[in-house]
Design a protein around this motif. Structure first.
Motif, PDB file in Angstrom:
ATOM      1  N   CYS A  60      -4.814   0.467 -14.071  1.00  0.00           N
ATOM      2  CA  CYS A  60      -5.071   0.724 -12.651  1.00  0.00           C
ATOM      3  C   CYS A  60      -6.351   0.067 -12.138  1.00  0.00           C
ATOM      4  O   CYS A  60      -6.694   0.235 -10.974  1.00  0.00           O
ATOM      5  CB  CYS A  60      -5.150   2.224 -12.388  1.00  0.00           C
ATOM      6  SG  CYS A  60      -3.582   3.078 -12.584  1.00  0.00           S
ATOM      7  N   GLY A  61      -7.084  -0.637 -13.007  1.00  0.00           N
ATOM      8  CA  GLY A  61      -8.341  -1.215 -12.583  1.00  0.00           C
ATOM      9  C   GLY A  61      -9.438  -0.184 -12.385  1.00  0.00           C
ATOM     10  O   GLY A  61     -10.365  -0.390 -11.584  1.00  0.00           O
ATOM     11  N   ASN A  74      -2.644  -0.557  -8.332  1.00  0.00           N
ATOM     12  CA  ASN A  74      -3.991  -1.123  -8.165  1.00  0.00           C
ATOM     13  C   ASN A  74      -4.861  -0.129  -7.406  1.00  0.00           C
ATOM     14  O   ASN A  74      -4.735   0.032  -6.198  1.00  0.00           O
ATOM     15  CB  ASN A  74      -3.898  -2.454  -7.409  1.00  0.00           C
ATOM     16  CG  ASN A  74      -5.248  -3.147  -7.321  1.00  0.00           C
ATOM     17  OD1 ASN A  74      -6.262  -2.639  -7.791  1.00  0.00           O
ATOM     18  ND2 ASN A  74      -5.268  -4.316  -6.710  1.00  0.00           N
ATOM     19  N   SER A 112      -8.527   0.298  -8.499  1.00  0.00           N
ATOM     20  CA  SER A 112      -9.828  -0.374  -8.499  1.00  0.00           C
ATOM     21  C   SER A 112     -10.934   0.510  -7.925  1.00  0.00           C
ATOM     22  O   SER A 112     -11.634   0.149  -6.982  1.00  0.00           O
ATOM     23  CB  SER A 112      -9.751  -1.695  -7.717  1.00  0.00           C
ATOM     24  OG  SER A 112      -8.860  -2.583  -8.342  1.00  0.00           O
ATOM     25  N   ARG A 165      -5.412   2.228  -1.930  1.00  0.00           N
ATOM     26  CA  ARG A 165      -6.756   1.973  -1.389  1.00  0.00           C
ATOM     27  C   ARG A 165      -7.010   2.843  -0.163  1.00  0.00           C
ATOM     28  O   ARG A 165      -8.074   3.415  -0.004  1.00  0.00           O
ATOM     29  CB  ARG A 165      -6.898   0.493  -1.020  1.00  0.00           C
ATOM     30  CG  ARG A 165      -6.635  -0.491  -2.176  1.00  0.00           C
ATOM     31  CD  ARG A 165      -7.746  -0.476  -3.198  1.00  0.00           C
ATOM     32  NE  ARG A 165      -7.581  -1.512  -4.200  1.00  0.00           N
ATOM     33  CZ  ARG A 165      -8.007  -2.759  -4.077  1.00  0.00           C
ATOM     34  NH1 ARG A 165      -8.640  -3.139  -2.974  1.00  0.00           N
ATOM     35  NH2 ARG A 165      -7.807  -3.631  -5.044  1.00  0.00           N
ATOM     36  N   GLN A 201       0.827  -1.199   0.000  1.00  0.00           N
ATOM     37  CA  GLN A 201       0.000   0.000   0.000  1.00  0.00           C
ATOM     38  C   GLN A 201       0.867   1.257   0.000  1.00  0.00           C
ATOM     39  O   GLN A 201       1.834   1.358   0.754  1.00  0.00           O
ATOM     40  CB  GLN A 201      -0.903  -0.004   1.231  1.00  0.00           C
ATOM     41  CG  GLN A 201      -1.672   1.273   1.486  1.00  0.00           C
ATOM     42  CD  GLN A 201      -2.682   1.572   0.395  1.00  0.00           C
ATOM     43  OE1 GLN A 201      -3.388   0.696  -0.066  1.00  0.00           O
ATOM     44  NE2 GLN A 201      -2.755   2.829  -0.005  1.00  0.00           N
ATOM     45  N   GLU A 246      -0.532  -0.570  -4.303  1.00  0.00           N
ATOM     46  CA  GLU A 246      -1.971  -0.343  -4.213  1.00  0.00           C
ATOM     47  C   GLU A 246      -2.231   1.055  -3.687  1.00  0.00           C
ATOM     48  O   GLU A 246      -1.433   1.613  -2.925  1.00  0.00           O
ATOM     49  CB  GLU A 246      -2.625  -1.357  -3.263  1.00  0.00           C
ATOM     50  CG  GLU A 246      -2.543  -2.796  -3.737  1.00  0.00           C
ATOM     51  CD  GLU A 246      -3.285  -3.741  -2.800  1.00  0.00           C
ATOM     52  OE1 GLU A 246      -3.780  -3.268  -1.750  1.00  0.00           O
ATOM     53  OE2 GLU A 246      -3.374  -4.928  -3.131  1.00  0.00           O
ATOM     54  N   ASN A 257      -8.022  -0.379 -18.669  1.00  0.00           N
ATOM     55  CA  ASN A 257      -8.880  -0.286 -17.501  1.00  0.00           C
ATOM     56  C   ASN A 257     -10.237  -0.894 -17.838  1.00  0.00           C
ATOM     57  O   ASN A 257     -10.380  -1.608 -18.835  1.00  0.00           O
ATOM     58  CB  ASN A 257      -9.004   1.175 -17.053  1.00  0.00           C
ATOM     59  CG  ASN A 257      -7.768   1.672 -16.347  1.00  0.00           C
ATOM     60  OD1 ASN A 257      -7.443   1.229 -15.246  1.00  0.00           O
ATOM     61  ND2 ASN A 257      -7.047   2.598 -16.969  1.00  0.00           N
ATOM     62  N   GLU A 284      -0.226   1.026 -13.486  1.00  0.00           N
ATOM     63  CA  GLU A 284      -0.084  -0.296 -12.873  1.00  0.00           C
ATOM     64  C   GLU A 284      -0.235  -0.294 -11.354  1.00  0.00           C
ATOM     65  O   GLU A 284      -0.012  -1.314 -10.714  1.00  0.00           O
ATOM     66  CB  GLU A 284       1.247  -0.956 -13.255  1.00  0.00           C
ATOM     67  CG  GLU A 284       1.433  -1.171 -14.745  1.00  0.00           C
ATOM     68  CD  GLU A 284       0.385  -2.107 -15.343  1.00  0.00           C
ATOM     69  OE1 GLU A 284      -0.045  -3.029 -14.645  1.00  0.00           O
ATOM     70  OE2 GLU A 284       0.004  -1.893 -16.514  1.00  0.00           O
ATOM     71  N   HIS A 290       4.434  -2.840  -7.748  1.00  0.00           N
ATOM     72  CA  HIS A 290       3.363  -3.734  -7.295  1.00  0.00           C
ATOM     73  C   HIS A 290       2.625  -3.049  -6.147  1.00  0.00           C
ATOM     74  O   HIS A 290       2.500  -3.599  -5.041  1.00  0.00           O
ATOM     75  CB  HIS A 290       3.947  -5.077  -6.853  1.00  0.00           C
ATOM     76  CG  HIS A 290       4.799  -5.732  -7.884  1.00  0.00           C
ATOM     77  ND1 HIS A 290       4.289  -6.261  -9.043  1.00  0.00           N
ATOM     78  CD2 HIS A 290       6.139  -5.920  -7.945  1.00  0.00           C
ATOM     79  CE1 HIS A 290       5.266  -6.764  -9.776  1.00  0.00           C
ATOM     80  NE2 HIS A 290       6.398  -6.566  -9.135  1.00  0.00           N
TER      81      HIS A 290
END
Length: 484
Positions: free
Chosen positions: A221-222, A198, A200, A175, A151, A173, A245, A196, A171
């Motif tokens: 990035c979802g 994440n 979401s 959130r 994160q 995130e 996406n 790239e 790798h």
């Protein structure tokens, strides 16, 4: 009036030079910061597989504390403030650094840093340390391509002076904090690259508060939901990439407000409806990719207004199948170097309108319904390095003058209905790395032993009926067989 001799002026000049050198020596390097740098160097190792840039080199190799090299302001990747001597810039991008960074790293004692790049190294999937908040003067932060994971810490939101933030291709995130939190706090950003990462989530409305944005990249990035019409408020954007996406809905005509755009990539989403003709307003565009969406319509003539384009990709659509003559607008795109119209159900012969695109280095027309012979004019496009015509219904012979395309690195003519002998000039293409002629009706004898030495990818040989083994020995190719 007092007159001064030339010797006096020479003395003054020498004195000023010595004074400036003395000042630089005094303000050139703080002992504690030199020690911090050496500690940071010792916490990592040099691993030549840790960077992907061909120009990479170990910048920290110049860092040592001997008497002749004790001024850390003169070390590779370091810049100091001219007056205070404090380190304000640390550029260790592409430096073969390998190891982990945590909150105890000496790096975070460099509290005067304004510019930090650790891009293109290998930090062993360590997290971005929360102590990054101690670098409160940062305006530039680049951690891309450096194998960080986890994160993104909320403490990064305290770096309110950031103008440039790139944490792409790791790798990571985003959130908690969320993308909304980030764009509400870092209001001075001009460059934001989260490719790239994440995320979401949907694109937050607060994004348009970043009114100074020049670069926005959310590739892979979802992202979900729709692309709000408010994106058209970011009128200073030069680069917009929201590719790969899961964005849905239509592309608002407000996209035409971004008249400063040089790069627009909306490929690999689920956007649908008619592609807005307002894209024709973006007459500074150099790069346009709308591939792999579900746009509909009969014409793309407005793209003909984009006369500065060098890169155009419109794959996996059905704009051209019914009326290939609708491609006449492409005549005006004389600066194109990359053209991808693959997987579009284009019917008929290879359109002669491409003949005008003399600057092309890449031409992809594979996975269409093209028929007829490979036109002879194609062999005059001598800047081509990548020509892919596979998976069509092309007939006739491979042109004898295919050897004119001396820059070719990739030639893909497989899965067509080509027949006759394979021109020997193909095997004289010195730069060729990939050759695909599979599933045709070719015949003749080819001497492969010298040619194979140049190929980086050597595929398989088979016919439409039976397979056989390829070897570097001279190979007799039977009727209805194909090579590679």
């Amino acid at each position: 009036m007092t007159r001064f001799s030339p010797c006096f002026f020479t003395f003054i000049q020498i004195f000023l030079v010595l004074l400036s050198l003395f000042h630089l020596t005094l303000a050139g390097c703080h002992d504690n910061e030199r020690y911090v740098l050496l500690q940071f160097k010792q916490s990592l190792v040099i691993n030549h597989s840790a960077s992907g840039d061909p120009s990479a080199y170990p910048k920290v190799a110049s860092w040592n504390s001997d008497n002749e090299n004790s001024n850390c302001c003169l070390w590779d990747g370091i810049k100091c403030h001219e007056d205070t001597g404090h380190i304000i810039k640390l550029d260790l991008s592409s430096s073969f650094l390998y190891g982990s960074i945590n909150s105890s790293s000496s790096l975070f004692h460099l509290v005067h840093l304004q510019w930090l790049s650790l891009a293109d190294n290998h930090f062993n999937s360590s997290s971005i340390p929360s102590r990054i908040m101690s670098l409160t003067s940062l305006s530039y932060l680049n951690l891309s391509y450096s194998v960080f994971s986890g994160q993104i810490p909320s403490e990064i939101l305290q770096l309110s002076q950031l103008v440039f933030l790139d944490v792409s291709q790791n790798h990571l995130e985003l959130r908690d904090p969320s993308l909304t939190n980030l764009v509400e706090k870092l209001l001075n950003l001009k460059v934001l690259d989260l490719s790239e990462v994440n995320i979401s989530s949907s694109i937050p409305p607060a994004l348009t508060n970043l009114s100074s944005l020049n670069v926005l990249s959310f590739s892979g990035c979802g992202l979900q939901g729709t692309l709000s019409s408010s994106i058209g408020n970011l009128i200073d954007l030069l680069h917009l990439d929201i590719s790969y996406n899961n964005l849905k809905g239509t592309l608002s005509s407000s996209i035409g407000n971004l008249t400063n755009l040089l790069h627009l990539d909306i490929s690999y989403n689920n956007l649908k409806g008619t592609l807005s003709s307002s894209i024709g307003n973006l007459n500074k565009l150099l790069h346009l990719d709308i591939s792999f969406n579900s746009f509909e319509g009969e014409s793309l003539t407005f793209i003909g207004n984009l006369t500065q384009l060098s890169y155009l990709a419109i794959s996996n659509h059905s704009y051209f199948g019914r009326n290939p003559k609708s491609l006449s607008w492409i005549r005006s795109l004389e600066k194109l170097t990359h053209l991808d119209f693959s997987d579009n159900n284009i019917t008929g012969e290879i359109p002669s309108v491409f003949m005008n695109l003399t600057q092309l280095t890449v031409l992809h027309l594979f996975d269409n319904q093209l028929t007829g012979p490979i036109p002879s004019w194609l062999t005059n496009m001598n800047k081509l390095s990548d020509l892919r015509l596979h998976s069509n219904q092309l007939t006739g012979h491979i042109p004898l003058k295919i050897g004119n395309l001396t820059q070719l690195k990739c030639l893909s003519l497989g899965a067509n209905r080509l027949e006759g002998t394979i021109p020997s000039s193909i095997f004289e293409l010195k730069n060729l790395e990939r050759l695909y002629l599979f599933l045709n009706y070719l015949s003749g004898t080819v001497h492969l032993n010298m040619f194979l030495a140049n190929l980086k990818v050597y595929m398989y040989c088979f016919s439409r009926q039976t397979s056989f083994h390829c070897s570097p020995e001279p190979l007799s190719i039977l009727r209805r067989n194909s090579l590679l």
